[in-house]
Design a protein around this motif. Structure first.
Motif, PDB file in Angstrom:
ATOM      1  N   ILE A 483     -12.620  -2.431   7.219  1.00 20.16           N
ATOM      2  CA  ILE A 483     -13.656  -2.556   6.186  1.00 20.16           C
ATOM      3  C   ILE A 483     -14.655  -1.398   6.244  1.00 20.16           C
ATOM      4  O   ILE A 483     -15.018  -0.795   5.211  1.00 20.16           O
ATOM      5  CB  ILE A 483     -14.384  -3.907   6.343  1.00 20.16           C
ATOM      6  CG1 ILE A 483     -13.405  -5.069   6.166  1.00 20.16           C
ATOM      7  CG2 ILE A 483     -15.540  -4.021   5.346  1.00 20.16           C
ATOM      8  CD1 ILE A 483     -12.747  -5.116   4.824  1.00 20.16           C
ATOM      9  N   ASP A 484     -15.120  -1.030   7.466  1.00 22.12           N
ATOM     10  CA  ASP A 484     -16.153   0.006   7.581  1.00 22.12           C
ATOM     11  C   ASP A 484     -15.650   1.380   7.158  1.00 22.12           C
ATOM     12  O   ASP A 484     -16.455   2.260   6.803  1.00 22.12           O
ATOM     13  CB  ASP A 484     -16.665   0.075   9.031  1.00 22.12           C
ATOM     14  CG  ASP A 484     -17.516  -1.140   9.382  1.00 22.12           C
ATOM     15  OD1 ASP A 484     -17.888  -1.878   8.440  1.00 22.12           O
ATOM     16  OD2 ASP A 484     -17.797  -1.341  10.578  1.00 22.12           O
ATOM     17  N   ARG A 485     -14.346   1.617   7.195  1.00 18.45           N
ATOM     18  CA  ARG A 485     -13.813   2.950   6.881  1.00 18.45           C
ATOM     19  C   ARG A 485     -13.304   3.080   5.448  1.00 18.45           C
ATOM     20  O   ARG A 485     -12.835   4.148   5.054  1.00 18.45           O
ATOM     21  CB  ARG A 485     -12.668   3.270   7.846  1.00 18.45           C
ATOM     22  CG  ARG A 485     -13.108   3.340   9.304  1.00 18.45           C
ATOM     23  CD  ARG A 485     -11.947   3.728  10.185  1.00 18.45           C
ATOM     24  NE  ARG A 485     -12.338   3.806  11.600  1.00 18.45           N
ATOM     25  CZ  ARG A 485     -11.530   4.201  12.578  1.00 18.45           C
ATOM     26  NH1 ARG A 485     -10.283   4.548  12.294  1.00 18.45           N
ATOM     27  NH2 ARG A 485     -11.971   4.231  13.816  1.00 18.45           N
ATOM     28  N   ARG A 486     -13.370   1.986   4.701  1.00 18.85           N
ATOM     29  CA  ARG A 486     -12.818   2.063   3.348  1.00 18.85           C
ATOM     30  C   ARG A 486     -13.786   2.811   2.424  1.00 18.85           C
ATOM     31  O   ARG A 486     -14.990   2.889   2.670  1.00 18.85           O
ATOM     32  CB  ARG A 486     -12.528   0.661   2.809  1.00 18.85           C
ATOM     33  CG  ARG A 486     -13.768  -0.212   2.681  1.00 18.85           C
ATOM     34  CD  ARG A 486     -13.390  -1.651   2.328  1.00 18.85           C
ATOM     35  NE  ARG A 486     -12.552  -1.732   1.182  1.00 18.85           N
ATOM     36  CZ  ARG A 486     -12.976  -1.718  -0.077  1.00 18.85           C
ATOM     37  NH1 ARG A 486     -14.288  -1.592  -0.306  1.00 18.85           N
ATOM     38  NH2 ARG A 486     -12.160  -1.798  -1.088  1.00 18.85           N
ATOM     39  N   ARG A 487     -13.263   3.334   1.353  1.00 23.94           N
ATOM     40  CA  ARG A 487     -14.039   4.059   0.342  1.00 23.94           C
ATOM     41  C   ARG A 487     -13.846   3.360  -1.004  1.00 23.94           C
ATOM     42  O   ARG A 487     -12.848   2.684  -1.250  1.00 23.94           O
ATOM     43  CB  ARG A 487     -13.574   5.512   0.244  1.00 23.94           C
ATOM     44  CG  ARG A 487     -13.764   6.307   1.530  1.00 23.94           C
ATOM     45  CD  ARG A 487     -15.260   6.536   1.800  1.00 23.94           C
ATOM     46  NE  ARG A 487     -15.441   7.347   2.993  1.00 23.94           N
ATOM     47  CZ  ARG A 487     -15.612   6.852   4.202  1.00 23.94           C
ATOM     48  NH1 ARG A 487     -15.602   5.525   4.366  1.00 23.94           N
ATOM     49  NH2 ARG A 487     -15.784   7.640   5.238  1.00 23.94           N
ATOM     50  N   GLY A 488     -14.792   3.581  -1.883  1.00 26.84           N
ATOM     51  CA  GLY A 488     -14.681   3.007  -3.211  1.00 26.84           C
ATOM     52  C   GLY A 488     -15.672   1.882  -3.411  1.00 26.84           C
ATOM     53  O   GLY A 488     -16.357   1.424  -2.484  1.00 26.84           O
TER      54      GLY A 488
END
Length: 576
Positions: A483-488
């Motif tokens: 979750i912490d590394r996702r973009r958008g």
């Protein structure tokens, strides 16, 4: 008694192996065979007797019902004749010598009586007897004076009377004709073939049997003694009456069946000698006895021949195992035989090799287990102080109206309560779900509600047992690496699910984070992985339940990761 048992035990323990095999054969082979033979004979005898009684009862009941049906059929036919107006008018005619009376007799009376023999061939004679003057007309119309001296008399009532004559082979029915009055009363006489009426009493059974039919005066009306194999069991009716009394006392050697012929009050009885049922079993019993004796002899020869060889090889294996017990794990046996002992020897060699390989792994796993227990022990040092402190913070937050602080405090309190679990290593799935839910509530606050949590856990698995703290490390890993590394702009989602799969329980933690290549995902549970939390959960599960259970990881770049936990389904809560 104790010392005697101890001496017996010691004597058996000191026996050579081949002698023990012989004793074991006698106790576990010969004795059970004798017992089985006895039970077989007893059970066969009981089943055979019960079967024959049931077959005889069914056949006998059907035979009696057939006789009753025949009698009822002829009585119904006699009802038709006894109350027929044509017959009454002909008999009561004033001018019996007129041509008109004769013409009615020939055209109406004769065909009616002829039809009886046509439709019922078993009828030998059908006659209307008239007490008043009557002109005889063949055998169909006769004066009553002709039969005044017969053994039966004209009925004085309106009932149907039945007679049977074994010597003449006839069954006779006599009844009054109540419509013929004014001093011209008459009665109907019908004589039938004896063998037709009692033909069903030839029972369709193979065993020797006897059948009697008798009236209320104990006069035998029918008798059938079929004794083709045991003629000595044939008896007179007087003897039959004697064994009836014994049967009531359950002392007779016969099977007795009785039933009333409802149509006329006669009684039918059947007897069957019990020895006649058992005798066909004797050849089977002899064959079984010979087979049993042959098996005993053959087994004795075989056990004597091979017990020495087996004892020698087992003794050799025992000595080698003794060396292993003394610490010599490098010993090795050589066996070229392909039987079970040879397989056992080769398996023993493989076992030693595997033991040497596993010693280090087992030693390390025990160390890890102790570390887990120590960690749980340290966590229990003073949990009440932590709970009291969190409770104080919660009340202070409520006093100043800070709901977020209160919510976080309560979630943290629930999390540590379920995590510490009073020092136990297992908990229910319901408690494990509460633990991870509290953890995720705190993480939602940390992340300013940038992701949502979905729970999809089947109700029927909530009371199953599981190791504690197996979902929280997976949820933590999903947040940190997914979750912490996702973009958008699309919100993050963590899904906790659980269901039954046969005898197992399957739990999963899935995220829609950045994901990874499947090749990389497969290395997370190995020693090459830098992460410790997920691998630690997998190690704990396999240490507790075996290598058939544990974690599996599915992942795809840009779509997220799913970690699945498979554990055995154990409903009852078990203390660790």
């Amino acid at each position: 008694m104790t010392s005697f048992a101890a001496r017996i035990k010691k004597a058996f323990s000191d026996m050579k192996v081949h002698r023990k095999l012989i004793v074991a054969y006698v106790l576990t082979g010969l004795f059970p065979m004798c017992l089985m033979f006895t039970l077989f004979y007893t059970q066969m005898r009981r089943v055979l007797v019960e079967r024959e009684i049931k077959n005889l009862q069914t056949t006998f009941d059907q035979a009696v019902d057939d006789v009753n049906t025949e009698l009822a059929l002829h009585q119904s036919m006699s009802d038709y004749l006894a109350f027929d107006q044509t017959i009454v008018q002909i008999i009561k005619a004033e001018d019996k010598n007129s041509f008109e009376a004769y013409e009615r007799m020939v055209k109406e009376f004769d065909p009616m009586m002829d039809s009886l023999s046509y439709f019922y061939p078993e009828i030998r004679q059908s006659t209307v007897y008239v007490r008043d003057f009557v002109i005889p007309h063949g055998t169909y119309l006769r004066p009553a004076q002709e039969i005044e001296n017969d053994e039966w008399t004209a009925p004085a009532d309106n009932d149907v009377h039945w007679y049977a004559d074994m010597d003449q082979g006839t069954v006779t029915m006599v009844r009054s004709m109540p419509l013929i009055d004014d001093g011209k009363g008459g009665f109907l006489y019908i004589s039938m073939d004896y063998s037709k009426i009692f033909g069903s009493m030839e029972l369709a059974v193979n065993e020797d049997y006897g059948v009697f039919v008798y009236n209320e005066d104990k006069e035998v009306l029918y008798e059938n003694q079929k004794m083709t194999r045991n003629a000595k069991y044939q008896m007179e009716f007087s003897d039959f009456q004697k064994i009836q009394k014994k049967e009531k006392q359950n002392t007779a050697n016969y099977i007795l069946l009785e039933k009333e012929i409802e149509q006329n009050g006669w009684h039918a009885a059947c007897y069957l000698p019990k020895k006649g049922i058992i005798s066909p079993m004797q050849p089977i019993l002899l064959i079984v006895l010979l087979m049993w004796a042959g098996c005993v002899l053959f087994s004795a020869v075989v056990i004597m021949r091979f017990s020495g060889n087996m004892a020698y090889r087992l003794e050799k294996l025992k000595k080698t195992m003794a060396e292993v017990e003394e610490g010599n794990l490098e010993v090795e046996m050589v066996s070229t035989e392909r039987d079970e002992i040879g397989d056992l020897t080769r398996g023993f060699n493989q076992m030693l090799s595997r033991i040497r390989q596993l010693i280090q792994e087992v030693y390390e796993s025990r160390i890890r287990q102790k570390q887990y227990e120590m960690t749980a022990l340290r966590a229990q040092i003073n949990p009440h102080f932590l709970y009291n402190s969190l409770s104080l913070i919660n009340w202070k937050a409520l006093e100043i109206g800070s709901d977020d602080i209160s919510k976080a405090t309560l979630a943290l309190s629930r999390y540590y309560r379920t995590s510490l679990n009073k020092g136990k290593n297992t908990m229910s799935i319901r408690e494990e779900i509460d633990n991870v839910r509290s953890y995720l509530q705190i993480q939602e606050m940390f992340h300013d509600y940038s992701f949502t949590v979905k729970m999809d856990v089947a109700e029927d698995i909530l009371d199953y047992r599981t190791l504690n703290l197996i979902l929280q490390p997976l949820a933590e890993n999903a947040i940190a690496h997914g979750i912490d590394r996702r973009r958008g702009s699309e919100p993050g989602v963590i899904t906790i699910s659980g269901r039954r799969d046969g005898d197992c329980v399957v739990l999963s933690v899935a995220d829609n984070g950045v994901g990874m290549e499947q090749e990389k995902a497969q290395t997370i549970l190995t020693e090459k992985s830098s992460g410790y939390g997920v691998r630690n959960v997998n190690s704990r599960i396999q240490l507790e339940y075996g290598e058939a259970y544990g974690l599996s990881i599915e992942s795809e770049p840009g779509k997220g990761t799913k970690v699945t936990v498979r554990i055995p389904g154990v409903e009852k809560e078990v203390q660790a």
